[in-house]
Design a protein around this motif. Structure first.
Motif, PDB file in Angstrom:
ATOM      1  N   TYR A  20       0.855  -1.191   0.000  1.00 37.52           N
ATOM      2  CA  TYR A  20       0.000   0.000   0.000  1.00 37.52           C
ATOM      3  C   TYR A  20       0.887   1.234   0.000  1.00 37.52           C
ATOM      4  O   TYR A  20       1.764   1.375   0.847  1.00 37.52           O
ATOM      5  CB  TYR A  20      -0.903  -0.049   1.237  1.00 37.52           C
ATOM      6  CG  TYR A  20      -1.581   1.259   1.545  1.00 37.52           C
ATOM      7  CD1 TYR A  20      -2.539   1.786   0.681  1.00 37.52           C
ATOM      8  CD2 TYR A  20      -1.256   1.983   2.691  1.00 37.52           C
ATOM      9  CE1 TYR A  20      -3.149   2.991   0.963  1.00 37.52           C
ATOM     10  CE2 TYR A  20      -1.875   3.187   2.977  1.00 37.52           C
ATOM     11  CZ  TYR A  20      -2.805   3.686   2.101  1.00 37.52           C
ATOM     12  OH  TYR A  20      -3.405   4.878   2.366  1.00 37.52           O
ATOM     13  N   PHE A  21       0.675   2.101  -0.974  1.00 34.63           N
ATOM     14  CA  PHE A  21       1.464   3.328  -1.077  1.00 34.63           C
ATOM     15  C   PHE A  21       0.558   4.543  -0.909  1.00 34.63           C
ATOM     16  O   PHE A  21      -0.542   4.566  -1.458  1.00 34.63           O
ATOM     17  CB  PHE A  21       2.086   3.459  -2.482  1.00 34.63           C
ATOM     18  CG  PHE A  21       3.099   2.409  -2.820  1.00 34.63           C
ATOM     19  CD1 PHE A  21       4.424   2.570  -2.469  1.00 34.63           C
ATOM     20  CD2 PHE A  21       2.735   1.260  -3.518  1.00 34.63           C
ATOM     21  CE1 PHE A  21       5.380   1.612  -2.803  1.00 34.63           C
ATOM     22  CE2 PHE A  21       3.673   0.296  -3.852  1.00 34.63           C
ATOM     23  CZ  PHE A  21       5.002   0.467  -3.490  1.00 34.63           C
ATOM     24  N   LYS A  22       1.030   5.531  -0.170  1.00 30.61           N
ATOM     25  CA  LYS A  22       0.324   6.828  -0.182  1.00 30.61           C
ATOM     26  C   LYS A  22       0.454   7.403  -1.587  1.00 30.61           C
ATOM     27  O   LYS A  22      -0.486   7.942  -2.139  1.00 30.61           O
ATOM     28  CB  LYS A  22       0.970   7.797   0.822  1.00 30.61           C
ATOM     29  CG  LYS A  22       0.594   7.493   2.241  1.00 30.61           C
ATOM     30  CD  LYS A  22      -0.417   8.535   2.772  1.00 30.61           C
ATOM     31  CE  LYS A  22      -1.090   8.041   4.029  1.00 30.61           C
ATOM     32  NZ  LYS A  22      -2.500   7.760   3.909  1.00 30.61           N
ATOM     33  N   SER A  26       2.857   4.202 -10.587  1.00 27.29           N
ATOM     34  CA  SER A  26       1.666   3.512 -11.078  1.00 27.29           C
ATOM     35  C   SER A  26       1.597   2.175 -10.346  1.00 27.29           C
ATOM     36  O   SER A  26       2.607   1.460 -10.272  1.00 27.29           O
ATOM     37  CB  SER A  26       1.795   3.288 -12.590  1.00 27.29           C
ATOM     38  OG  SER A  26       1.082   2.143 -12.982  1.00 27.29           O
ATOM     39  N   THR A  27       0.443   1.844  -9.829  1.00 22.89           N
ATOM     40  CA  THR A  27       0.315   0.564  -9.110  1.00 22.89           C
ATOM     41  C   THR A  27       0.611  -0.596 -10.062  1.00 22.89           C
ATOM     42  O   THR A  27       1.144  -1.627  -9.653  1.00 22.89           O
ATOM     43  CB  THR A  27      -1.098   0.400  -8.516  1.00 22.89           C
ATOM     44  OG1 THR A  27      -2.059   0.554  -9.569  1.00 22.89           O
ATOM     45  CG2 THR A  27      -1.377   1.395  -7.412  1.00 22.89           C
ATOM     46  N   SER A  28       0.290  -0.409 -11.353  1.00 22.64           N
ATOM     47  CA  SER A  28       0.532  -1.500 -12.301  1.00 22.64           C
ATOM     48  C   SER A  28       2.021  -1.652 -12.587  1.00 22.64           C
ATOM     49  O   SER A  28       2.518  -2.778 -12.726  1.00 22.64           O
ATOM     50  CB  SER A  28      -0.260  -1.272 -13.590  1.00 22.64           C
ATOM     51  OG  SER A  28      -1.636  -1.487 -13.328  1.00 22.64           O
ATOM     52  N   LEU A  44      -1.613  -7.733  -4.208  1.00 18.07           N
ATOM     53  CA  LEU A  44      -2.167  -6.457  -4.681  1.00 18.07           C
ATOM     54  C   LEU A  44      -1.189  -5.318  -4.488  1.00 18.07           C
ATOM     55  O   LEU A  44      -0.431  -5.316  -3.519  1.00 18.07           O
ATOM     56  CB  LEU A  44      -3.392  -6.052  -3.856  1.00 18.07           C
ATOM     57  CG  LEU A  44      -4.507  -7.039  -3.619  1.00 18.07           C
ATOM     58  CD1 LEU A  44      -5.544  -6.387  -2.706  1.00 18.07           C
ATOM     59  CD2 LEU A  44      -5.138  -7.433  -4.940  1.00 18.07           C
ATOM     60  N   VAL A  45      -1.271  -4.340  -5.374  1.00 15.10           N
ATOM     61  CA  VAL A  45      -0.625  -3.053  -5.125  1.00 15.10           C
ATOM     62  C   VAL A  45      -1.743  -2.004  -5.141  1.00 15.10           C
ATOM     63  O   VAL A  45      -2.551  -1.946  -6.073  1.00 15.10           O
ATOM     64  CB  VAL A  45       0.442  -2.716  -6.187  1.00 15.10           C
ATOM     65  CG1 VAL A  45       1.082  -1.372  -5.879  1.00 15.10           C
ATOM     66  CG2 VAL A  45       1.505  -3.814  -6.251  1.00 15.10           C
ATOM     67  N   ILE A  46      -1.782  -1.215  -4.058  1.00 13.57           N
ATOM     68  CA  ILE A  46      -2.851  -0.228  -3.883  1.00 13.57           C
ATOM     69  C   ILE A  46      -2.177   1.123  -3.639  1.00 13.57           C
ATOM     70  O   ILE A  46      -1.153   1.185  -2.959  1.00 13.57           O
ATOM     71  CB  ILE A  46      -3.705  -0.592  -2.644  1.00 13.57           C
ATOM     72  CG1 ILE A  46      -4.283  -2.004  -2.798  1.00 13.57           C
ATOM     73  CG2 ILE A  46      -4.818   0.419  -2.400  1.00 13.57           C
ATOM     74  CD1 ILE A  46      -4.748  -2.617  -1.493  1.00 13.57           C
ATOM     75  N   ALA A  47      -2.752   2.198  -4.189  1.00 14.50           N
ATOM     76  CA  ALA A  47      -2.171   3.521  -3.912  1.00 14.50           C
ATOM     77  C   ALA A  47      -3.275   4.561  -3.766  1.00 14.50           C
ATOM     78  O   ALA A  47      -4.312   4.486  -4.434  1.00 14.50           O
ATOM     79  CB  ALA A  47      -1.223   3.930  -5.029  1.00 14.50           C
ATOM     80  N   ASP A  48      -3.018   5.539  -2.894  1.00 14.04           N
ATOM     81  CA  ASP A  48      -3.956   6.663  -2.763  1.00 14.04           C
ATOM     82  C   ASP A  48      -3.777   7.647  -3.912  1.00 14.04           C
ATOM     83  O   ASP A  48      -4.700   8.374  -4.264  1.00 14.04           O
ATOM     84  CB  ASP A  48      -3.694   7.417  -1.450  1.00 14.04           C
ATOM     85  CG  ASP A  48      -4.220   6.648  -0.253  1.00 14.04           C
ATOM     86  OD1 ASP A  48      -5.010   5.706  -0.466  1.00 14.04           O
ATOM     87  OD2 ASP A  48      -3.843   6.990   0.881  1.00 14.04           O
ATOM     88  N   SER A  49      -2.554   7.682  -4.438  1.00 15.01           N
ATOM     89  CA  SER A  49      -2.271   8.647  -5.492  1.00 15.01           C
ATOM     90  C   SER A  49      -1.191   8.078  -6.419  1.00 15.01           C
ATOM     91  O   SER A  49      -0.304   7.344  -5.960  1.00 15.01           O
ATOM     92  CB  SER A  49      -1.830   9.941  -4.787  1.00 15.01           C
ATOM     93  OG  SER A  49      -1.150  10.758  -5.658  1.00 15.01           O
TER      94      SER A  49
END
Ligand code: BTN
Length: 259
Positions: A20-22, A26-28, A44-49
């Motif tokens: 998880y990244f703030k 690119s998450t991809s 998973l890779v998830i990001a707020d921005s």
């Protein structure tokens, strides 16, 4: 997102690992690197921005912190699935559409190949990227961007297609973490039917512009116009042109809908 709540939700659906990244590029991009380093399936890779979020056809994709979901899911297609990789972008959109109706009672449609529409406006896009090692498929990253709360809806002047967000279609407050959980659960469930005729029927039952005349941009400045008949078992769109000829296309962008 709230990291603790996210963790609780991901534990319930047995996601093996996540980053998880703030903020990230690119998450991809991150997921492709991670898959190459041996990430487990459904990591998973998830990001707020995202500073370099990407959409199809080299478009940029904007993610608004606290209002959007940007997630990339690492998958390792089976030998059977890898013959029909085109079905994976359909899987992402259809899974979201299923989750919207079952969890929030929001009807939606899928715009082939990769968008989810509510009231004819785009609320989410899917970017499926295969990872190759020579001519061997190493894995696939399913990147999904969702406009959830109103600040996520891009300004109309930067848009190719009208846009909306999920929250504008329900009174029930939407939690990003819960919606992500519902989406992942729907993807895991729906993937079991990916290679069956039911998957195609299910997709076609939600297909935007079905039986209407559409124009399809197939690249190199070529456009084909015809009746949208449906999709075939490889996930290709089938058009009947004015001459009566039926043709299927593996890629393309539905550009307009002549009235
Ligand atoms: C499109 O509609 O063109 C597809 C948009 C896909 C955007 C998502 S956001 C998460 C993942 N990371 C990216 O850089 N792109 C996808």
């Amino acid at each position: 997102m709230n990291k603790n709540y996210l963790q609780q939700i991901l534990n319930k659906i047995k996601i093996p690992d996540y980053k998880y990244f703030k903020e990230t590029d690119s998450t991809s991009t991150q997921a492709i690197k991670w898959a190459s380093d041996g990430a487990r399936e459904y990591s998973l890779v998830i990001a707020d921005s995202q500073s370099a979020g990407r959409g199809r056809n080299k478009r940029t994709w904007i993610t608004t912190p606290g209002a959007s979901i940007a997630v990339s899911i690492i998958l390792y297609p089976t030998t059977q699935e890898s013959i029909k990789l085109g079905l994976f972008s359909l899987l992402g959109g259809l899974a979201l559409s299923n989750a919207l109706i079952t969890q929030y009672n929001i009807p939606s449609q899928v715009k082939w190949p990769n968008d989810v529409l509510i009231d004819n406006k785009k609320t989410a896009g899917v970017l499926a990227e295969a990872i190759w090692q020579g001519n061997k498929l190493k894995g696939l990253v399913l990147g999904i961007g969702i406009n959830v709360l109103p600040p996520s809806v891009p300004r109309p002047d930067v848009l190719l297609f009208p846009s909306t967000c999920i929250q504008s279609h329900t009174e029930v407050p939407i939690s990003l973490e819960e919606l992500l959980g519902h989406l992942l659960h729907a993807i895991i469930t729906l993937r079991k039917s990916l290679l069956t005729p039911e998957f195609i029927q299910n997709y076609e039952s939600k297909l935007a512009y079905k039986s209407e005349i559409i124009s399809l941009d197939i690249g190199d400045h070529h456009t084909v116009t015809g009746h949208l008949l449906g999709i075939n078992r490889n996930g290709e769109i089938i058009l009947r042109e004015q001459s009566g000829k039926e043709q299927s296309f593996p890629i393309g962008d539905i550009k307009l809908r002549p009235q």
